[in-house]
Every structure is written in structure tokens, then in C-alpha cells.
Design a protein around this motif. Sequence first.
Motif, PDB file in Angstrom:
ATOM      1  N   GLN A   1       0.831  -1.210   0.000  1.00 30.24           N
ATOM      2  CA  GLN A   1       0.000   0.000   0.000  1.00 30.24           C
ATOM      3  C   GLN A   1       0.868   1.264   0.000  1.00 30.24           C
ATOM      4  OE1 GLN A   1      -2.763   0.182   3.262  1.00 30.24           O
ATOM      5  NE2 GLN A   1      -3.652   2.107   2.573  1.00 30.24           N
TER       6      GLN A   1
ATOM      7  N   MET B   1       1.372   4.095  -2.850  1.00 33.42           N
ATOM      8  CA  MET B   1       1.142   5.505  -2.531  1.00 33.42           C
ATOM      9  C   MET B   1       2.330   6.349  -2.973  1.00 33.42           C
ATOM     10  SD  MET B   1      -0.992   7.714  -1.423  1.00 33.42           S
ATOM     11  CE  MET B   1      -2.190   6.741  -0.520  1.00 33.42           C
TER      12      MET B   1
ATOM     13  N   ALA C   1       1.857   6.974  -6.566  1.00 27.56           N
ATOM     14  CA  ALA C   1       0.730   7.887  -6.765  1.00 27.56           C
ATOM     15  C   ALA C   1       1.131   9.326  -6.417  1.00 27.56           C
ATOM     16  CB  ALA C   1      -0.466   7.442  -5.922  1.00 27.56           C
ATOM     17  N   VAL C   2       1.902   9.500  -5.357  1.00 33.31           N
ATOM     18  CA  VAL C   2       2.377  10.834  -4.974  1.00 33.31           C
ATOM     19  C   VAL C   2       3.326  11.366  -6.037  1.00 33.31           C
ATOM     20  CG1 VAL C   2       3.858  12.085  -3.330  1.00 33.31           C
ATOM     21  CG2 VAL C   2       1.996  10.619  -2.497  1.00 33.31           C
TER      22      VAL C   2
ATOM     23  N   HIS D   1       1.224  12.523  -8.846  1.00 36.21           N
ATOM     24  CA  HIS D   1       0.512  13.750  -8.453  1.00 36.21           C
ATOM     25  C   HIS D   1       1.438  14.956  -8.528  1.00 36.21           C
ATOM     26  CE1 HIS D   1      -2.079  16.458  -6.179  1.00 36.21           C
ATOM     27  NE2 HIS D   1      -1.021  16.739  -5.434  1.00 36.21           N
TER      28      HIS D   1
ATOM     29  N   PHE E   1      -3.561  15.481  -1.041  1.00 33.41           N
ATOM     30  CA  PHE E   1      -3.666  14.275  -1.852  1.00 33.41           C
ATOM     31  C   PHE E   1      -3.636  13.022  -0.973  1.00 33.41           C
ATOM     32  CE2 PHE E   1      -1.700  10.825  -4.303  1.00 33.41           C
ATOM     33  CZ  PHE E   1      -2.608  10.730  -5.347  1.00 33.41           C
ATOM     34  N   LEU E   2      -2.723  12.976  -0.008  1.00 35.03           N
ATOM     35  CA  LEU E   2      -2.646  11.825   0.898  1.00 35.03           C
ATOM     36  C   LEU E   2      -3.957  11.652   1.663  1.00 35.03           C
ATOM     37  CD1 LEU E   2       0.974  12.316   2.305  1.00 35.03           C
ATOM     38  CD2 LEU E   2       0.195  10.425   0.841  1.00 35.03           C
TER      39      LEU E   2
ATOM     40  N   GLU F   1      -6.961  12.679   0.749  1.00 32.07           N
ATOM     41  CA  GLU F   1      -7.977  12.226  -0.212  1.00 32.07           C
ATOM     42  C   GLU F   1      -7.857  10.735  -0.497  1.00 32.07           C
ATOM     43  OE1 GLU F   1      -7.295  14.648  -3.656  1.00 32.07           O
ATOM     44  OE2 GLU F   1      -8.008  16.482  -2.666  1.00 32.07           O
ATOM     45  N   GLN F   2      -6.634  10.221  -0.448  1.00 35.81           N
ATOM     46  CA  GLN F   2      -6.390   8.807  -0.728  1.00 35.81           C
ATOM     47  C   GLN F   2      -6.565   7.939   0.515  1.00 35.81           C
ATOM     48  OE1 GLN F   2      -5.888   7.832  -3.968  1.00 35.81           O
ATOM     49  NE2 GLN F   2      -6.287  10.002  -4.277  1.00 35.81           N
ATOM     50  N   GLY F   3      -6.825   8.567   1.667  1.00 35.14           N
ATOM     51  CA  GLY F   3      -7.044   7.820   2.906  1.00 35.14           C
ATOM     52  C   GLY F   3      -5.776   7.424   3.642  1.00 35.14           C
ATOM     53  N   ALA F   4      -4.661   8.051   3.331  1.00 32.51           N
ATOM     54  CA  ALA F   4      -3.408   7.735   4.028  1.00 32.51           C
ATOM     55  C   ALA F   4      -3.485   8.214   5.473  1.00 32.51           C
ATOM     56  CB  ALA F   4      -2.221   8.388   3.315  1.00 32.51           C
TER      57      ALA F   4
END
Length: 176
Positions: free
Chosen positions: A41, A45, A48-49, A52, A89-90, A92-95
Motif C-alpha cells: 500500500q 502511494m 501515486a504521490v 501527483h 492528496f494523501l 484524499e487517498q485515505g493515508a
Amino acid sequence: IVFSIAVLLAGVFYVIPVHGEQKVYDEVIRLHVLAASDSEQDQAMKIAVRDHVLAHSGKELLCGVSDVQQAKQMLATACSAVQDSVDRFLAEQGASYTCTVSLAQETYERRWYGTLCMPAGTYASLVIRLGEGAGQNWWCVLFPPLCVRAAQGTSASIQDPTDASDLTGVQDSAGR
């Protein structure tokens, strides 16, 4: 004793630029993203970061910049804005963690990509540390802008250091 002196000299030449590497160090800024951990995970991420930052901040931050000093100034000024953007962003992604962003000098190992060599040495780097930054990392050359393909969704991980087909970034299994 001769062996010890040879090892010492080899170490000195590995660190001291002797083949014009200083120009590379002075003209390049790297993007360095460190994952929170090595979990699947957190590794996902990290990518994804990266995407972004390159898709949103990367294009805007260095738009029209042709000088490395100007790029460093712009990045230093923008660190808090990049951090805010990545933190949103983190979330929003649920981090469950946030990030820290800094412009720092970091030491990298030498890497070969076909005939292209990024020499070992200390480079200016935009560092994005996710959570504790304890996981494997990813880096690319942010200036001049060689990270573009990564932002466009092209795979940026180079598994084979002799493969020069994708020079946009490196995921280092060593974790630093």
C-alpha cells in the motif's frame, strides 16, 4: 599497507569528481520520493504521490525555467505549497500519514542506463518524505525535466540498470 592505501585512494576517487562530474552535480536537481514503509500500500502511494507531484506541481513549478539556480530558488520557495498539495492528496487517498518536503543536498550512488551515467555524488534534491520515509524510494531528474514520461503514466521504474529504454526514474530496492 599497500592494499590499505589502494582501498583508501579508491574511496577518495569514488567521492571526488575527477571526470567532469561536478558540472552534472551543479546542473541537475533530482526529485526523491521516500515511501512511508515497504508495504504494498505504501509503495503504491509513493508512485501515486510521484504522479501527483509531476502532473500538478512539477509542470507549474518549473514552467519556463532554463537556469538551475532559478529552478532551485523556485523549488525552495514552493516547498510548503508542494507539501500542502501532497498532504491534501494523501488525505484524499485515505493515508494515515502526512509528508515533509524540502530542498536538500543528497548523496546518490552511480547508476548506468545503457550509455547514460548519472555519476555518484551529491545533488540538489526536492525530497518528499511520506510518513517516516522508512520504505523504498524513487527518484528521477526533475531539472532539466526528465521526469515527464512518469507524469504521463509511463512506467518509470528501471529494474535492469543496463536498459536505457526508460530514463525517467529509478526505484531503489536499497531503500535510500
